[in-house]
Design an enzyme around this catalytic site. Sequence first.
Site, short mmCIF file in Angstrom:
data_model
loop_
_atom_site.label_atom_id
_atom_site.label_comp_id
_atom_site.label_asym_id
_atom_site.label_seq_id
_atom_site.Cartn_x
_atom_site.Cartn_y
_atom_site.Cartn_z
CG ASP A 46 -1.99 -1.01 1.22
OD1 ASP A 46 -1.98 -1.86 0.31
OD2 ASP A 46 -2.85 -0.98 2.12
CG HIS A 190 2.45 -0.13 4.31
ND1 HIS A 190 2.20 -1.02 5.33
CD2 HIS A 190 1.32 0.61 4.17
CE1 HIS A 190 0.98 -0.81 5.80
NE2 HIS A 190 0.42 0.17 5.12
ZN ZN Z 1 -2.46 2.94 3.48
#
Ligand code: ZN
Length: 367
Positions: A46, A190
């Site tokens: 992400d 991430h």
């Molecule tokens: Zn996020």
Amino acid sequence: MIRANVIKWTAIASLVVFLFTGSLTMTGDKALAADCSNGYVALTYDDGPNPNNTVTLLNALQQNGLRATFFNLGQNAQNNPSLVNQQKAAGMWIGNHSWSHPHLTQLTTSQMSSEVTNTQTTLQSITGTAPKLFRPPYGETNATLKSIEAQNGLTEVLWNVDSQDWNGASTAQIVNAVGTMQNGDVILMHDQYQTTVQAIPQIAQNLKNRGLCSGMISTSTGRVVAPDSGGTTPTPTPTPSSTPSPGTSTKIEAENMTKGGQYTANISSPFSGVALYANNDLVKYTQNFSSGTHNFSLRGASNNSTMARVDLKIGGVTKGTFYFGGSSPAVYTLNNVSHGTGNQEIQLVVTADNGTWDAYLDYLEIQ
Ligand code: ZN
């Protein structure tokens, strides 16, 4: 009765043949199927693309034969369009993670909608395809957001394993989190941390040891499935984000553009599109041009028999006006429009409203 019995026995005989054939096939394909014999898990990254991380992350994934889903932020995509195309070229899947990572459920409906649709428009203009998957920041969702997702053709994807990379987890802890994954699980990571990138070789080994493969997230169900190209990774040839190129056309639905002005709103009749009601009502998006002349066709209509007028602005400059002479949808084309190259903001804006008509816009096509 006789007939029924024949059918019944035929069915049973077919089933026996089917089972036998099935087991033969499985034996024959064993070498191919063995790696993924325990199923598929989804690796997700992400908050990118990230100029300090994305390329390293993509290289690590490709070197280890892994594919992943990238939930990008619209503002990061706009600032780093080539990284989005590198994600795509590396065989990764691209999802929408909002424009600026707010707590969406604390925003107004219209702010919420902009966060989602602006990101759709930007990712579509970069890759040529609108995302089908959406992950709300912080996993925070509600009925309003779900309805906006549905309007944008998005399937919501959360996660059920959290790597905690955002919370300072070490590489070993991230690998351990992957070690808990079973068929169908989705892990949150991430596009930001060295620890996350460094975990990739061990993640690949861990999954391989357990007969698991990195899968894709189905755009219709949100569940983890086998990659649709049979698990092969496309040739990693970074493609520049230069559309439309000569000989091709780009079509953008008005409802996928960013709305501006006071009254601009979606409509579902006479087509799925947008209505511009007053001066300065507009829709806009950013288009990347590799060359400086194109034909612009707008499908639209007036709401009555009075002629509606919609201006085309590119990079802030008015390039012409589309005219719609009645309420039947029609395509009006401005030929050989000269404009700047690279990223250009395109606006479809009403400037000649006299209170007697509204403009309905369906799509813009650029050739
Ligand atoms: Zn996020």
